[in-house]
Design a protein around this motif. Structure first.
Motif, PDB file in Angstrom:
ATOM      1  N   PHE A  55       0.684  -1.326   0.136  1.00 45.88           N
ATOM      2  CA  PHE A  55      -0.240  -0.030   0.282  1.00 45.88           C
ATOM      3  C   PHE A  55       0.936   1.872  -0.381  1.00 45.88           C
ATOM      4  CE2 PHE A  55      -1.848   3.252   2.861  1.00 45.88           C
ATOM      5  CZ  PHE A  55      -3.068   3.950   2.106  1.00 45.88           C
ATOM      6  N   VAL A  56       1.661   1.422   0.860  1.00 50.85           N
ATOM      7  CA  VAL A  56       2.484   2.009   0.471  1.00 50.85           C
ATOM      8  C   VAL A  56       3.983   2.740  -0.482  1.00 50.85           C
ATOM      9  CG1 VAL A  56       3.971   1.714   2.553  1.00 50.85           C
ATOM     10  CG2 VAL A  56       3.150   3.678   3.210  1.00 50.85           C
ATOM     11  N   LEU A  57       4.560   1.648  -0.081  1.00 49.92           N
ATOM     12  CA  LEU A  57       5.663   1.636  -1.249  1.00 49.92           C
ATOM     13  C   LEU A  57       5.322   2.626  -2.483  1.00 49.92           C
ATOM     14  CD1 LEU A  57       7.579  -1.250  -1.091  1.00 49.92           C
ATOM     15  CD2 LEU A  57       8.325   0.794  -0.164  1.00 49.92           C
ATOM     16  N   PRO A  58       4.872   2.584  -2.900  1.00 45.41           N
ATOM     17  CA  PRO A  58       4.166   3.492  -5.016  1.00 45.41           C
ATOM     18  C   PRO A  58       3.662   4.794  -4.399  1.00 45.41           C
ATOM     19  CG  PRO A  58       2.436   1.929  -4.593  1.00 45.41           C
ATOM     20  CD  PRO A  58       2.825   1.460  -2.938  1.00 45.41           C
ATOM     21  N   PRO A  59       3.093   5.398  -3.290  1.00 45.46           N
ATOM     22  CA  PRO A  59       3.573   6.908  -3.325  1.00 45.46           C
ATOM     23  C   PRO A  59       4.644   7.411  -2.790  1.00 45.46           C
ATOM     24  CG  PRO A  59       1.566   5.809  -1.458  1.00 45.46           C
ATOM     25  CD  PRO A  59       1.577   4.850  -2.658  1.00 45.46           C
TER      26      PRO A  59
ATOM     27  N   GLY B  59       7.600  11.384  -2.159  1.00 40.25           N
ATOM     28  CA  GLY B  59       8.514  11.265  -0.328  1.00 40.25           C
ATOM     29  C   GLY B  59       9.334  11.817  -0.395  1.00 40.25           C
ATOM     30  N   LEU B  60       9.752  10.848  -0.836  1.00 38.77           N
ATOM     31  CA  LEU B  60      11.610  10.329  -1.157  1.00 38.77           C
ATOM     32  C   LEU B  60      11.752  11.357  -1.754  1.00 38.77           C
ATOM     33  CD1 LEU B  60      11.650   6.657  -0.528  1.00 38.77           C
ATOM     34  CD2 LEU B  60      12.185   7.911   1.467  1.00 38.77           C
ATOM     35  N   GLU B  61      11.498  11.430  -3.461  1.00 39.96           N
ATOM     36  CA  GLU B  61      12.707  12.202  -4.238  1.00 39.96           C
ATOM     37  C   GLU B  61      12.424  13.635  -3.263  1.00 39.96           C
ATOM     38  OE1 GLU B  61      14.064  11.638  -6.556  1.00 39.96           O
ATOM     39  OE2 GLU B  61      13.223   9.509  -7.384  1.00 39.96           O
ATOM     40  N   ILE B  62      11.347  14.037  -3.491  1.00 41.67           N
ATOM     41  CA  ILE B  62      11.081  15.567  -2.581  1.00 41.67           C
ATOM     42  C   ILE B  62      11.891  15.701  -1.528  1.00 41.67           C
ATOM     43  CG2 ILE B  62       9.472  17.352  -1.132  1.00 41.67           C
ATOM     44  CD1 ILE B  62       8.699  16.622  -3.693  1.00 41.67           C
ATOM     45  N   MET B  63      11.940  14.923  -0.203  1.00 37.91           N
ATOM     46  CA  MET B  63      13.117  14.811   0.882  1.00 37.91           C
ATOM     47  C   MET B  63      14.474  14.691   0.589  1.00 37.91           C
ATOM     48  SD  MET B  63      13.735  11.988   4.060  1.00 37.91           S
ATOM     49  CE  MET B  63      14.302  11.100   2.705  1.00 37.91           C
ATOM     50  N   LEU B  64      15.102  14.118  -0.169  1.00 37.94           N
ATOM     51  CA  LEU B  64      16.646  14.101  -0.627  1.00 37.94           C
ATOM     52  C   LEU B  64      16.324  14.888  -2.027  1.00 37.94           C
ATOM     53  CD1 LEU B  64      16.660  10.094  -1.854  1.00 37.94           C
ATOM     54  CD2 LEU B  64      17.558  11.579   0.551  1.00 37.94           C
ATOM     55  N   GLU B  65      16.100  16.194  -2.373  1.00 39.80           N
ATOM     56  CA  GLU B  65      15.890  17.488  -3.318  1.00 39.80           C
ATOM     57  C   GLU B  65      15.985  16.761  -4.606  1.00 39.80           C
ATOM     58  OE1 GLU B  65      16.887  20.809  -0.531  1.00 39.80           O
ATOM     59  OE2 GLU B  65      18.439  18.879  -0.271  1.00 39.80           O
ATOM     60  N   ARG B  66      15.453  15.805  -5.098  1.00 40.00           N
ATOM     61  CA  ARG B  66      16.219  15.579  -6.515  1.00 40.00           C
ATOM     62  C   ARG B  66      14.492  15.867  -7.570  1.00 40.00           C
ATOM     63  NH1 ARG B  66      17.136   8.739  -5.395  1.00 40.00           N
ATOM     64  NH2 ARG B  66      19.328   9.164  -4.295  1.00 40.00           N
ATOM     65  N   THR B  67      13.835  16.355  -6.796  1.00 41.16           N
ATOM     66  CA  THR B  67      13.033  17.134  -7.123  1.00 41.16           C
ATOM     67  C   THR B  67      12.222  18.105  -6.486  1.00 41.16           C
ATOM     68  OG1 THR B  67       9.983  16.314  -8.786  1.00 41.16           O
ATOM     69  CG2 THR B  67      10.234  15.391  -6.731  1.00 41.16           C
ATOM     70  N   GLY B  68      11.685  19.683  -6.885  1.00 41.85           N
ATOM     71  CA  GLY B  68      11.628  19.961  -6.688  1.00 41.85           C
ATOM     72  C   GLY B  68       9.137  20.758  -6.501  1.00 41.85           C
ATOM     73  N   ASP B  69       8.979  19.732  -7.018  1.00 44.99           N
ATOM     74  CA  ASP B  69       7.110  19.300  -6.879  1.00 44.99           C
ATOM     75  C   ASP B  69       6.839  18.195  -5.985  1.00 44.99           C
ATOM     76  OD1 ASP B  69       7.259  20.776  -9.515  1.00 44.99           O
ATOM     77  OD2 ASP B  69       7.923  19.796 -10.685  1.00 44.99           O
ATOM     78  N   CYS B  70       5.660  18.742  -5.974  1.00 38.28           N
ATOM     79  CA  CYS B  70       4.691  18.317  -4.364  1.00 38.28           C
ATOM     80  C   CYS B  70       3.409  18.149  -5.165  1.00 38.28           C
ATOM     81  CB  CYS B  70       4.904  19.070  -3.468  1.00 38.28           C
ATOM     82  SG  CYS B  70       4.143  17.404  -1.314  1.00 38.28           S
ATOM     83  N   ALA B  71       3.057  16.760  -5.868  1.00 38.20           N
ATOM     84  CA  ALA B  71       1.605  16.385  -5.882  1.00 38.20           C
ATOM     85  C   ALA B  71       0.550  16.554  -5.107  1.00 38.20           C
ATOM     86  CB  ALA B  71       1.992  15.813  -7.143  1.00 38.20           C
ATOM     87  N   CYS B  72       1.153  16.851  -4.014  1.00 40.15           N
ATOM     88  CA  CYS B  72       0.260  16.587  -2.306  1.00 40.15           C
ATOM     89  C   CYS B  72      -1.565  17.269  -2.714  1.00 40.15           C
ATOM     90  CB  CYS B  72       0.927  16.829  -1.339  1.00 40.15           C
ATOM     91  SG  CYS B  72       2.331  16.042  -1.137  1.00 40.15           S
TER      92      CYS B  72
END
Length: 313
Positions: free
Chosen positions: A292-296, A300-313
């Protein structure tokens, strides 16, 4: 940042926790370490490195120490080793090393500390594993070939179980986490089985986050109503920021499977750039929750690691 330096000494010892002796050269063996050294083996701390600059600064305080006095295998000059991120690859000759840990915990019974009065290895040394073997000797060039890890996320799991740690019950949940993560493309760097001990858990989480810089750590067990179920409390104590949405979503999903899911006290949060997520203790619940949790979670990990700046929350 300077990306190359030189090897000024190589050292080995036959016993862990002791001063190492200088050698004319050492032979690095792939997936093993230095031939004949006590720290060689199938683990992540096969070869240790310390800078000559750190040793010189220690000597300037009046200490008479030789190369190898802090248990280091390779002494370098011209590289700020402790500033390199985990995942950095270092090449010297034919040998390639991958940095796996920054510093370490120094035990009170450390023979090195007893003989030198201090041990700078826990603060300024780094540890590596051998990706490609070769001979290393003083005077060799050592250079950074990669600045950090690739695109895959690194992960680890920790099982909390008194009976499991005592060998009275097989741990099935922890290895299952590792299996599911590997299948999902994560680089699983460690799996740890410990008793329901919050202090031990905090120490393991701090080591994985601060020294090994693991991207995500999943715990299993210790989230219920038993007096020894203190995994959430230990998690909250080591985290800088909590991520309640993750644990709330897992509970809500688990409620569709069993009403007993409401009894879970699991937490989730971040320590620096490491996400820590508490999972239930049973293998069935572990599988359901991870699916259940791995796909989304990847976003979040990409955001945390600053690999992307977009948040689709």
């Amino acid at each position: 940042m300077k990306t190359s330096g030189k090897v000024v000494a190589v050292c080995t010892s036959e016993k862990k926790g002791t001063l190492k002796e200088k050698r004319d050269s050492v032979r690095l063996v792939k997936d093993h370490g230095i031939d004949g050294d006590a720290h060689a083996g199938s683990w992540h701390r096969q070869v240790s490195l310390l800078s000559a600059e750190s040793i010189d600064a220690f000597r300037a305080k009046g200490a008479d120490v030789s190369y190898g006095a802090f248990g280091e295998n390779i002494i370098t000059e011209g590289l700020d080793l402790s500033s390199l991120p985990v995942g950095t690859r270092l090449r010297t000759g034919d040998a390639v090393l991958e940095l796996t840990q920054i510093g370490k915990e120094c035990h009170t019974s450390c023979a090195i500390r007893e003989q030198t009065g201090d041990c700078i290895m826990p603060r300024e040394g780094v540890f590596t594993r051998v990706l490609e073997g070769g001979t290393v000797k003083p005077g060799d060039v050592i250079e950074v070939t990669e600045a950090g890890p690739g695109s895959a996320f690194t992960a680890a799991w920790i099982t909390l179980s008194d009976k499991g740690a005592a060998g009275e019950r097989e741990d099935k949940s922890g290895p299952l986490i590792g299996e599911i993560l590997s299948e999902a493309g994560y680089n699983v760097v460690d799996g740890i089985l410990i008793p329901d001990d919050p202090e031990r858990l905090k120490a393991e989480l701090i080591n994985l986050a601060d020294r090994r810089q693991v991207n995500v750590v999943f715990t299993t067990g210790g989230t219920g109503f038993s007096p020894r179920d203190l995994t959430p409390e230990a998690t909250e104590e080591v985290c800088d920021r909590m991520t309640p949405g993750i644990s709330e979503a897992i509970r809500a999903y688990s409620m569709t499977k069993t009403p007993k899911a409401m009894l879970s006290r699991a937490a989730a949060g971040m320590r620096g750039k490491t996400l820590i997520v508490n999972l239930p203790g049973s293998p069935k619940a572990v599988r359901e929750c991870l699916e259940f949790v791995l796909p989304p979670l990847e976003h979040g990990l990409e955001i945390m690691l600053e690999r992307t700046g977009d948040c689709a929350c």
